[in-house]
Design an enzyme around this catalytic site. Sequence first.
Site, mmCIF file in Angstrom:
data_model
loop_
_atom_site.group_PDB
_atom_site.id
_atom_site.type_symbol
_atom_site.label_atom_id
_atom_site.label_comp_id
_atom_site.label_asym_id
_atom_site.label_seq_id
_atom_site.Cartn_x
_atom_site.Cartn_y
_atom_site.Cartn_z
ATOM 1 N N LYS A 116 1.155 -1.626 0.376
ATOM 2 C CA LYS A 116 -0.091 0.027 -0.179
ATOM 3 C C LYS A 116 1.145 1.509 -0.091
ATOM 4 O O LYS A 116 0.396 1.931 -0.061
ATOM 5 C CB LYS A 116 -0.664 0.201 1.080
ATOM 6 N N LYS A 237 -19.122 -5.734 2.947
ATOM 7 C CA LYS A 237 -19.811 -5.166 2.348
ATOM 8 C C LYS A 237 -21.206 -6.591 2.047
ATOM 9 O O LYS A 237 -21.397 -7.203 2.174
ATOM 10 C CB LYS A 237 -19.358 -5.236 0.674
ATOM 11 N N ARG A 291 -7.958 -7.561 -9.400
ATOM 12 C CA ARG A 291 -9.063 -8.723 -9.342
ATOM 13 C C ARG A 291 -10.283 -8.617 -10.271
ATOM 14 O O ARG A 291 -10.517 -6.594 -9.854
ATOM 15 C CB ARG A 291 -8.848 -9.758 -8.021
#
Length: 451
Positions: A116, A237, A291
Amino acid sequence: MFEKVLIANRGEIAMRIHRACHEMGIRTVAVHSTADAEAMHVRLADESVCIGPPPARASYLNVPSIISACQVTGAEAIHPGYGFLSENARFAEIVAEHGFTFIGPEPAHLRLMGDKVAARRAMRELGIPLVPGTEEAVRDAKSARAFAERIGYPVLIKAACGGGGRGMKVARDGRELEAMLDLAAREAFEAFGDGTVFLEKYLTGPRHIEIQVLADQHGHVMHFGERDCSLQRRYQKLVEEAPSPALDPATRADIGGRAAEAVRKLGYHGLGTLEFLFEDGAFYFIEMNTRLQVEHPVTEMITGIDLVREQIRVAAGVPLGFSQGDIRFSGHAIECRITAEDPVTFMPRPGRVTDYHPPGGLGVRVDSALYAGYTVPPHYDSMVAKLIVHGSNRTECLMRLRRSLEEFVIDGIPTTLPLHRRLVEAPDFADGLYDIGWLERFVAQPAEAAS
Ligand code: MV4
């Protein structure tokens, strides 16, 4: 084009990839653990290979078994789906070393976005707006404190190899920061084998908005607009929608165009998603996913484009057959992730499905590997179905979603269907007025008190 593709995944996404392959005239090879011998993705595929015992480490993450399955079946390419090996740069390298095609980006790009700190540096250099934060990894507590004083508290300590919320800690002042730095680094080391951490300003009420991009191997890149993924709980989510209720067409075109341009300059190939936090009208890049994502169908529903087919085509080296101007955004789509969990405690509850009746009709899509009589195994992710609904506008989409949730029957195991039914009645949801903290507050309310 490939003649045979091995699908290194299970469940609904293995079926989704199989469907794209068969429409393209590509034969499929399923791989499965011993726990998945009766799974729908195995039944649907042209061939199947058992790759190991139930734990993912021994099967869906078992690289030698997967490579052997490719060799014995004569598959030319491997689609990794999401999760498992999908963002593993070393796996992508091994696939290529054995003469097969990894359906995804180059190993170098998987590696770059897996770090990151490096991803932030790359995006900063390409002019993508970031959350204010350290340009390098944190070296010591003193410089970390000095930096935090400059950007202001609260700050977030994040693991460079983390992502998806793992290894994050909030610090409200210098004392907390010093106390948490070592702990965060130790936890990061234990979880990822790398204790590198960095700091970001902690945004308190943003939305989570991500931009879908696609790049071929000939320098063509386009974006497919955004998905609003703010309805999450503990970084899982629950509901995603496209377009975001918070964006207008001009803002979409601007951030989409900038995301696509950055991806083109990176020399990236394949499908990708740039994740942003969106607060007070401004975008802040946080991560790039390299992805196919769980929530890709909402983008497919509003653009009419089969993202898995396009992903396979670009991996085979085929130039994109359309350009940005050909993409038309039409109507609204919402996805509900249905998990085999207790709808109140969210504890996984695998078991045997006695009855299964998915909803249907205009604008309704169900991506699931369930069938009546199937036993959901305890070894994997608890998501058992995605309900995706499209309408000509958000109001019609919500009406159709409510009706589809009414129809949906999954008996024998508890699922989060009741939670979704409650959610579609919430006025804030109907009005699109939510941020990343909203769902956590909503599920904390007793069912009767829900507004
Ligand atoms: C943040 C943030 C606030 N400020 N970064 C969580 C998942 C990971 N991808 C990044 N995450 C966050 N990063 C800054 N500087 C808040 C979150 C966050 C979050 C982000 C997206 C969706 C849901 C979330 C829930 C809690 C925290």
